[in-house]
Motif scaffolding. Structure first.
Motif, short mmCIF file in Angstrom:
data_model
loop_
_atom_site.label_atom_id
_atom_site.label_comp_id
_atom_site.label_asym_id
_atom_site.label_seq_id
_atom_site.Cartn_x
_atom_site.Cartn_y
_atom_site.Cartn_z
N UNK A 129 32.89 0.95 -15.17
CA UNK A 129 31.64 0.85 -15.91
C UNK A 129 30.85 2.16 -15.87
N UNK A 130 29.58 2.08 -16.22
CA UNK A 130 28.77 3.26 -16.49
C UNK A 130 28.73 4.24 -15.31
N UNK A 131 28.47 3.74 -14.10
CA UNK A 131 28.41 4.63 -12.95
C UNK A 131 29.71 5.37 -12.74
N UNK A 132 30.82 4.67 -12.85
CA UNK A 132 32.12 5.31 -12.72
C UNK A 132 32.30 6.39 -13.78
N UNK A 133 31.89 6.09 -15.00
CA UNK A 133 32.07 7.03 -16.10
C UNK A 133 31.26 8.31 -15.88
N UNK A 134 30.08 8.18 -15.30
CA UNK A 134 29.26 9.37 -15.04
C UNK A 134 29.95 10.31 -14.06
N UNK A 135 30.52 9.76 -12.99
CA UNK A 135 31.21 10.61 -12.04
C UNK A 135 32.49 11.19 -12.63
N UNK A 136 33.18 10.43 -13.45
CA UNK A 136 34.39 10.94 -14.08
C UNK A 136 34.07 12.11 -15.00
N UNK A 137 33.03 11.95 -15.80
CA UNK A 137 32.66 13.00 -16.73
C UNK A 137 32.12 14.23 -15.99
N UNK A 138 31.29 13.99 -14.97
CA UNK A 138 30.77 15.11 -14.19
C UNK A 138 31.90 15.90 -13.56
N UNK A 139 32.87 15.20 -12.99
CA UNK A 139 34.01 15.89 -12.40
C UNK A 139 34.71 16.75 -13.45
N UNK A 140 34.99 16.15 -14.60
CA UNK A 140 35.73 16.85 -15.64
C UNK A 140 34.99 18.12 -16.08
N UNK A 141 33.70 17.99 -16.32
CA UNK A 141 32.93 19.14 -16.81
C UNK A 141 32.76 20.21 -15.72
N UNK A 142 32.51 19.79 -14.50
CA UNK A 142 32.33 20.76 -13.42
C UNK A 142 33.66 21.44 -13.09
N UNK A 143 34.75 20.70 -13.09
CA UNK A 143 36.06 21.29 -12.85
C UNK A 143 36.37 22.31 -13.95
N UNK A 144 36.08 21.94 -15.19
CA UNK A 144 36.30 22.88 -16.29
C UNK A 144 35.43 24.11 -16.18
N UNK A 145 34.18 23.93 -15.75
CA UNK A 145 33.26 25.05 -15.60
C UNK A 145 33.72 25.99 -14.49
N UNK A 146 34.15 25.41 -13.38
CA UNK A 146 34.56 26.23 -12.24
C UNK A 146 35.82 27.04 -12.55
N UNK A 147 36.68 26.49 -13.37
CA UNK A 147 37.99 27.13 -13.59
C UNK A 147 38.19 27.61 -15.03
N UNK A 148 37.12 27.63 -15.81
CA UNK A 148 37.15 28.14 -17.18
C UNK A 148 38.23 27.43 -18.02
#
Length: 275
Positions: A18-37
């Motif tokens: 649900x929503x809480x899970x999706x927020x952490x999933x998206x945050x991980x994806x975006x932060x991982x992408x940001x850290x590693x270009x």
């Protein structure tokens, strides 16, 4: 892939939890992408409506890389020195929040509502503020959680724990207002009648696009917050920039204990339930 930039995707975003899970999933994806270009591609999910995200759609099927632990020292994704590229991540990524803390401002920026929704939610919040000065928020998850037990991640913390906490400092607050967020408010409101609780149904018009979001928004703006053992209210606490105190149920002591949203485990886990 754009201009040869490696890609990461999460094809299950929006359907895996649900929503809480999706927020952490998206945050991980975006932060991982940001850290590693890395370029991020996603399927449709509710964050596009609420927060205006416009990541490119997934263009091709990629090999899946699955999270194997919530612990930073055990999960092969979190501890890898070589970033994963051109993969499809699967997991919940509710790591100890020290993992996300270096990008606190960026994390919070990901979940700011678009102006039209911010305007609607601000009206809701102002109606609550008109009832008093100090807003105390409780998240009482009931409907999809199991029974209380020290070896379950999804235990139901008794209302009495929250009432004991409230009674300990309610009289010291300046014109307090109790806000209760719950998936089954009818089951819990009577327990808190002495505090004259208010719910989003009392101050918010119909919000069928995401009926849970008014509760989430208010929790992320309360002065004091008591959560369930839930990623929903934990994520709201991470976004809360005005909160003075955050507490959560701790079954091994049968009471609420303080926690730091940006330096804690998202869920309280026992050895029997750690991946």
């Amino acid at each position: 892939m754009v201009s040869g930039i490696p890609v990461i995707t999460m094809s299950t975003l929006g359907s895996n939890g649900r929503f809480g899970n999706q927020l952490f999933q998206y945050a991980f994806l975006k932060i991982y992408g940001k850290r590693h270009q890395l370029q991020v591609e996603t399927p449709p999910w509710i964050g596009q409506y609420l927060f205006g995200h416009q990541d490119p759609p997934i263009t091709r099927q990629l090999p899946m890389i699955q999270q194997n632990s919530y612990r930073l020292d055990l999960d092969h994704i979190a501890k890898s020195q070589i970033p994963f590229k051109n993969v499809d991540f699967w997991g919940y990524f509710q790591y100890h929040t020290s993992y996300y803390a270096p990008e606190k401002d960026y994390f919070r920026s990901l979940f700011k509502p678009v102006p039209a929704i911010e305007f609607r939610m601000r009206k809701v919040f102002n109606r609550l503020r008109a009832k008093g000065k100090t807003l105390v928020g409780l998240h009482l998850r009931r409907g999809d959680y199991g029974t209380y037990g020290p070896h379950s991640n999804f235990f139901i913390a008794p209302s009495e724990w929250y009432k004991e906490w409230l009674r300990g400092f309610w009289g010291t607050l300046d014109k307090p207002v109790l806000f209760i967020a719950s998936d089954e408010p009818d089951k819990v409101l009577g327990d808190f009648s002495e505090f004259h609780p208010v719910t989003s149904n009392d101050v918010c018009g119909c919000f069928p696009e995401a009926s849970f979001y008014p509760d989430f928004y208010v929790l992320s703006h309360c002065d004091h917050v008591a959560i369930s053992n839930s990623s929903f209210s934990f994520a709201a606490s991470m976004l809360n920039e005005r909160g003075k105190l955050f507490v959560r149920p701790y079954p091994l002591e049968s009471k609420l204990i303080p926690f730091e949203p940006w330096n804690s485990e998202v869920l309280i886990r026992t050895p029997e339930t750690i991946l």
